[in-house]
Design a protein around this motif. Structure first.
Motif: not given
Length: 186
Positions: A33-34, A40-41, A44-47, A82-83
């Motif tokens: 899960a981590l 996902d993080l 999201l950072v790339l987005q 997400t964080l």
């Protein structure tokens, strides 16, 4: 004698199965899960970075620019959620530090982006180069955020990958004790 031996073997089997279940559950509920949240993080950072660049490239077109600012804000909201999910997994100390670093650096990055977007909207920044220069103040935060996300992901993947050897060890010990007891009973 035989009943005691059978009861002992059943107990060892139950212990082995419970140990295997516990380790598998821990791996899936925590490490996998981590790793998923960290992946996902990363996305999201790339987005965020992409929408930042698209905002600056389209700074002369208020409609497009505002659309990219909205996308940047939406990605930031998902990043923070997400964080929060990653932190809720009660990670180890190093992961906690890195997740805290991601949050702190995101706040710095968000402040820089929001100030730059406001300066564009207010007419103080008129070129893509000037917008990029304004963001230079928070590039260190962006890079620190990327580095921390990568580190959390790599550690979680390593832990998840290492569980196979542990599971095999528990299985082998359980089987070894069962075989020894069966041999002793014959």
């Amino acid at each position: 004698g035989v009943l005691l031996l059978m009861a002992t073997m059943a107990g060892i089997s139950a212990w082995g199965l419970n140990s295997l279940f516990g380790m598998t559950r821990q791996t899936i509920e925590h490490d996998v899960a981590l790793a998923q949240h960290a992946a996902d993080l990363q996305i999201l950072v790339l987005q965020e970075r992409r929408f930042e660049k698209d905002t600056f490239i389209n700074l002369a077109d208020a409609g497009k620019r505002d659309g990219y600012v909205k996308k940047w804000n939406d990605a930031g909201t998902r990043l923070q959620a997400t964080l929060g999910k990653a932190v809720a997994l009660d990670p180890d100390e190093q992961d906690k530090k890195d997740l805290a670093s991601i949050g702190e650096n995101f706040k710095a990055y968000a402040g820089g982006f929001e100030a730059t977007a406001a300066a564009i909207a207010g007419g103080q920044i008129a070129t893509t180069q000037d917008a990029n220069d304004a963001m230079g103040k928070v590039k260190g935060a962006v890079h620190a955020m990327e580095k921390a996300v990568d580190a959390v992901n790599e550690r979680a993947i390593q832990r998840a990958g290492g569980v196979l050897a542990t599971l095999q060890g528990v299985r082998d010990r359980s089987l070894g004790v069962q075989v020894a007891l069966a041999a002793a009973g014959t």
